[in-house]
Design an enzyme around this catalytic site. Structure first.
Site, PDB file in Angstrom:
ATOM      1  N   CYS A 122      -2.917  -5.652   0.912  1.00 32.41           N
ATOM      2  CA  CYS A 122      -1.558  -5.126   0.745  1.00 32.41           C
ATOM      3  C   CYS A 122      -1.616  -3.675   0.304  1.00 32.41           C
ATOM      4  CB  CYS A 122      -0.802  -5.957  -0.276  1.00 32.41           C
ATOM      5  SG  CYS A 122      -1.631  -6.007  -1.846  1.00 32.41           S
TER       6      CYS A 122
ATOM      7  N   GLU B  15       4.274 -10.602  -5.196  1.00 25.22           N
ATOM      8  CA  GLU B  15       3.540  -9.439  -4.668  1.00 25.22           C
ATOM      9  C   GLU B  15       3.651  -9.553  -3.159  1.00 25.22           C
ATOM     10  OE1 GLU B  15      -0.579  -8.978  -5.905  1.00 25.22           O
ATOM     11  OE2 GLU B  15      -0.271 -10.604  -7.306  1.00 25.22           O
TER      12      GLU B  15
ATOM     13  N   GLU C 295       3.879  -2.687   8.695  1.00 24.44           N
ATOM     14  CA  GLU C 295       2.598  -2.968   8.036  1.00 24.44           C
ATOM     15  C   GLU C 295       1.685  -3.654   9.046  1.00 24.44           C
ATOM     16  OE1 GLU C 295       2.560  -6.317   5.294  1.00 24.44           O
ATOM     17  OE2 GLU C 295       1.237  -5.198   3.964  1.00 24.44           O
TER      18      GLU C 295
ATOM     19  N   ARG D  32      -5.341  -2.284  -6.407  1.00 21.41           N
ATOM     20  CA  ARG D  32      -4.712  -3.070  -7.471  1.00 21.41           C
ATOM     21  C   ARG D  32      -5.419  -2.888  -8.819  1.00 21.41           C
ATOM     22  NH1 ARG D  32      -5.655  -9.103  -7.645  1.00 21.41           N
ATOM     23  NH2 ARG D  32      -6.825  -8.535  -5.805  1.00 21.41           N
TER      24      ARG D  32
ATOM     25  N   ASN E 221      -5.961 -13.416   2.034  1.00 19.47           N
ATOM     26  CA  ASN E 221      -6.943 -12.332   1.943  1.00 19.47           C
ATOM     27  C   ASN E 221      -7.751 -12.290   0.656  1.00 19.47           C
ATOM     28  OD1 ASN E 221      -4.739 -11.479   0.487  1.00 19.47           O
ATOM     29  ND2 ASN E 221      -4.831  -9.361   1.186  1.00 19.47           N
TER      30      ASN E 221
HETATM   31  P1  NAP Z   1       2.078 -15.329   4.258  1.00 15.92           P
HETATM   32  O1  NAP Z   1       2.054 -15.753   5.649  1.00 15.92           O
HETATM   33  O2  NAP Z   1       3.365 -14.880   3.664  1.00 15.92           O
HETATM   34  O3  NAP Z   1       1.486 -16.560   3.416  1.00 15.92           O
HETATM   35  C1  NAP Z   1       1.285 -16.465   2.035  1.00 15.92           C
HETATM   36  C2  NAP Z   1       1.274 -17.860   1.431  1.00 15.92           C
HETATM   37  O4  NAP Z   1       2.561 -18.436   1.562  1.00 15.92           O
HETATM   38  C3  NAP Z   1       0.319 -18.831   2.112  1.00 15.92           C
HETATM   39  O5  NAP Z   1      -0.206 -19.697   1.154  1.00 15.92           O
HETATM   40  C4  NAP Z   1       1.231 -19.578   3.062  1.00 15.92           C
HETATM   41  O6  NAP Z   1       0.743 -20.840   3.448  1.00 15.92           O
HETATM   42  C5  NAP Z   1       2.438 -19.722   2.170  1.00 15.92           C
HETATM   43  N1  NAP Z   1       3.669 -20.022   2.874  1.00 15.92           N
HETATM   44  C6  NAP Z   1       4.033 -19.704   4.136  1.00 15.92           C
HETATM   45  N2  NAP Z   1       5.271 -20.166   4.386  1.00 15.92           N
HETATM   46  C7  NAP Z   1       5.709 -20.775   3.263  1.00 15.92           C
HETATM   47  C8  NAP Z   1       6.901 -21.431   2.884  1.00 15.92           C
HETATM   48  N3  NAP Z   1       7.933 -21.560   3.706  1.00 15.92           N
HETATM   49  N4  NAP Z   1       6.984 -21.953   1.646  1.00 15.92           N
HETATM   50  C9  NAP Z   1       5.961 -21.849   0.773  1.00 15.92           C
HETATM   51  N5  NAP Z   1       4.802 -21.221   1.075  1.00 15.92           N
HETATM   52  C10 NAP Z   1       4.685 -20.688   2.292  1.00 15.92           C
HETATM   53  O7  NAP Z   1       1.039 -14.130   3.978  1.00 15.92           O
HETATM   54  P2  NAP Z   1      -0.482 -14.000   4.416  1.00 15.92           P
HETATM   55  O8  NAP Z   1      -0.538 -13.889   5.893  1.00 15.92           O
HETATM   56  O9  NAP Z   1      -1.300 -15.049   3.741  1.00 15.92           O
HETATM   57  O10 NAP Z   1      -0.850 -12.580   3.757  1.00 15.92           O
HETATM   58  C11 NAP Z   1      -0.519 -11.380   4.374  1.00 15.92           C
HETATM   59  C12 NAP Z   1       0.727 -10.776   3.783  1.00 15.92           C
HETATM   60  O11 NAP Z   1       0.680 -10.862   2.375  1.00 15.92           O
HETATM   61  C13 NAP Z   1       0.880  -9.294   4.058  1.00 15.92           C
HETATM   62  O12 NAP Z   1       2.233  -8.997   4.287  1.00 15.92           O
HETATM   63  C14 NAP Z   1       0.434  -8.624   2.783  1.00 15.92           C
HETATM   64  O13 NAP Z   1       0.938  -7.343   2.548  1.00 15.92           O
HETATM   65  C15 NAP Z   1       0.883  -9.590   1.775  1.00 15.92           C
HETATM   66  N6  NAP Z   1       0.063  -9.473   0.581  1.00 15.92           N
HETATM   67  C16 NAP Z   1       0.572  -8.802  -0.467  1.00 15.92           C
HETATM   68  C17 NAP Z   1      -0.192  -8.644  -1.607  1.00 15.92           C
HETATM   69  C18 NAP Z   1       0.320  -7.882  -2.776  1.00 15.92           C
HETATM   70  O14 NAP Z   1      -0.337  -7.943  -3.783  1.00 15.92           O
HETATM   71  N7  NAP Z   1       1.432  -7.180  -2.687  1.00 15.92           N
HETATM   72  C19 NAP Z   1      -1.450  -9.189  -1.677  1.00 15.92           C
HETATM   73  C20 NAP Z   1      -1.944  -9.872  -0.576  1.00 15.92           C
HETATM   74  C21 NAP Z   1      -1.171 -10.007   0.548  1.00 15.92           C
HETATM   75  P3  NAP Z   1       0.150 -21.063   4.924  1.00 15.92           P
HETATM   76  O15 NAP Z   1      -1.105 -20.287   4.978  1.00 15.92           O
HETATM   77  O16 NAP Z   1      -0.030 -22.525   4.983  1.00 15.92           O
HETATM   78  O17 NAP Z   1       1.187 -20.566   5.893  1.00 15.92           O
HETATM   79  O1  G3P Z   2      -3.911  -7.563  -0.761  1.00 18.61           O
HETATM   80  C1  G3P Z   2      -4.267  -7.948  -2.047  1.00 18.61           C
HETATM   81  C2  G3P Z   2      -3.875  -6.926  -3.034  1.00 18.61           C
HETATM   82  O2  G3P Z   2      -3.550  -7.515  -4.242  1.00 18.61           O
HETATM   83  C3  G3P Z   2      -4.880  -5.805  -3.080  1.00 18.61           C
HETATM   84  O3  G3P Z   2      -5.885  -5.914  -4.002  1.00 18.61           O
HETATM   85  O4  G3P Z   2      -7.876  -5.114  -5.162  1.00 18.61           O
HETATM   86  O5  G3P Z   2      -7.732  -4.931  -2.673  1.00 18.61           O
HETATM   87  O6  G3P Z   2      -6.341  -3.456  -4.103  1.00 18.61           O
HETATM   88  P1  G3P Z   2      -7.025  -4.788  -3.990  1.00 18.61           P
END
Ligand code: NAP
Ligand code: G3P
Length: 481
Positions: free
Chosen positions: A290, A256, A383, A443, A160
């Protein structure tokens, strides 16, 4: 400028300062209209091990360069990123279906982040501690406390924010003298490879950053077998975060992860202002943040008024193409849309009242408000990562606190109201990293601490905090005679 990084629309691996072709590739399509955007390398074990070796070889020379020089290089890279901001924003908007204006601000925000990280790094250089502060200690000891690099940092970013959540890991890591193994999300890799090219053009020495692209599920197990990774800095889902923490064992980690941020609306709140914040917070980038507001906990006596204002505002949200700067755009893929739809249907079957501005079209989900949401509905605690806002009515402030805390997540919360004493009392009881008073969860600004507790994360991000977590303290104790 970007021709170097691809051939016939097949993107290359950035290895040891050179762009090299990959034997295996993954095709990337735009979530907007399924347009083919190019192929990215699906790296195999040998490629990944070469990348780790390159990071390892470059570490000694990079960390021995003085901080000032590392900072100058990063500033030059930031300037290149700024120079190519429009080209990169254009690719980003296509690749992850983010509205163009937000895509451009993501790139510019990342340039600012590098510059401020450089400025902050020069401030946190170290300190000297004297041993006579404590009665039992000697005054003949002093500790020279400095910060040194950790080693190779594995930076994994989500789909994202392919530029910003990559830069927020890469910049502090490099400035503190680490080398970086960079794994962007598969959908987001084209933007990320452009980012790396822009940084490279600023004059990054070879080998200090190497890209790892390919499915995380394949790549993760290859990297975790290597014992050369010094730290993992990950943003993504809680489930992947948990599996990484198991497979990498006892090394420092910053994570995160997911969230279920609540907006608590008190009886004396300015409802117009609260609704503005809630709608922006819940629906920008179609809720794929997120920190999106993912549930409203509203006091019963004002619930009808608030719901009406929210509905009016939601009815005006623009839906469609990111290049028309619509707020609601197609979700990242069909599976995400299926998941959001399933949550909506489950809530409706259990008695929620649905308000939406249109029917699903492939991966485009129209903004949806769910009223009369009860705690037995999945949407109350899951979520969605999509444009859906559940509204839960509460009888008392204590109910709001209990529901806020009855979540596996603890990223952020918002409280809307006027009685500041009451708000502070609530804020102290909320289990989360940040409480926003009369504002949506978010954030930034990027120099603020950003953290999640419980299943929302480990460690703290934010410019100073990221520099600290990307380095370790070294104490050299001088014994005076
Ligand atoms: P995701 O599916 O967990 O993927 C995140 C990253 O991890 C991608 O680069 C993914 O690569 C990689 N990945 C997946 N499986 C892996 C493994 N086994 N080993 C190493 N890397 C691996 O998350 P997303 O769909 O990109 O993002 C959505 C989620 O992220 C939501 O739950 C959201 O809340 C969370 N998020 C949290 C924050 C925060 O700041 N708290 C910010 C942004 C997003 P691939 O794409 O190749 O699978
Ligand atoms: O999902 C990404 C997280 O880090 C949120 O950033 O700037 O959209 O609050 P922001």
């Amino acid at each position: 400028m970007f021709e170097e990084i691809r051939k016939n629309n097949i993107y290359k691996i950035f290895l040891d300062g050179r762009w090299i072709e990959s034997e295996n590739n993954i095709k990337i399509y735009s979530p907007i209209d399924n347009q083919f955007l190019g192929s990215i390398p699906a790296m195999v074990e040998k490629n990944v091990l070469d990348a780790i070796d390159s990071c390892e070889k470059s570490l000694i020379s990079w960390k021995s360069i003085c901080l000032f020089d590392r900072c100058e290089i990063l500033l030059s890279s930031a300037n290149k990123l700024f120079e190519y901001r429009e080209e990169i924003a254009n690719i980003l908007a296509k690749e992850i279906s983010k509205d163009y204006k937000s895509s451009l601000s993501e790139v510019i925000r990342s340039v600012d982040l590098i510059k401020e990280t450089v400025a902050e790094a020069k401030r946190i250089n170290g300190e000297v501690l004297f041993g006579d502060r404590m009665s039992s200690q000697t005054k003949n000891k002093l500790s020279i406390v400095s910060r040194e690099s950790i080693g190779i940092i594995l930076a994994i970013s989500p789909f994202n924010y392919p530029i910003n959540l990559s830069v927020s890991k890469i910049a502090p890591a490099l400035i503190m003298g680490n080398t970086v193994l960079f794994k962007p999300a598969t959908q987001g890799s084209i933007s990320a490879l452009h980012l790396i090219r822009a940084l490279e053009l600023g004059g990054l020495p070879k080998g200090i950053i190497n890209t790892i692209t390919g499915r995380g599920s394949v790549i993760g197990s290859i990297i975790s077998k290597s014992k050369k990774i010094g730290m993992v800095n990950f943003t993504g889902s809680t489930s992947i975060g948990e599996s990484l923490s198991k497979s990498f064992g006892m090394i420092p980690m910053t994570m995160e992860l997911g969230g279920k941020d609540a907006a608590i609306v008190l009886s004396d709140a300015d409802l117009e202002d609260a609704a503005d914040n809630i709608v922006q917070g819940a629906f920008s980038y179609s809720g794929q943040r997120c920190t999106a507001i993912k549930r409203v906990l509203v006091m019963k006596d004002i619930a009808e008024k608030l719901k009406k204002i929210i509905r009016e505002k939601v009815s005006k949200l623009t839906v469609g193409n990111p290049f028309d700067n619509c707020m609601i755009t197609p979700l990242i893929n069909n599976e995400s849309a299926d998941f959001v739809e399933k949550l909506i249907n489950d809530a409706v079957e259990k008695g929620a009242v649905k308000y939406t501005t249109g029917e699903r079209n492939k991966n485009l989900i129209y903004p949806t408000v769910l009223e009369n949401v009860s705690l037995d509905m999945d949407v109350a605690f899951e979520e969605p990562f999509g444009p859906v806002l559940p509204i839960i009515e509460v009888e008392s402030i204590q109910d709001a606190i209990d529901i806020n805390n009855k979540s596996i997540y603890g990223l952020q919360s918002s409280i809307f109201g006027k009685n500041i004493d009451e708000i502070f009392n609530i804020a102290e009881k909320l289990e989360c990293g940040t409480v926003n008073i009369n504002g949506k969860s978010e954030r930034g600004p990027d120099n603020f601490p950003f953290l999640g507790i419980k299943s929302s994360g480990i460690g703290v991000q934010g410019i100073r905090y990221s520099l600290e977590s990307s380095s370790r303290i070294k104490s050299i104790v001088l014994n005076k005679k």
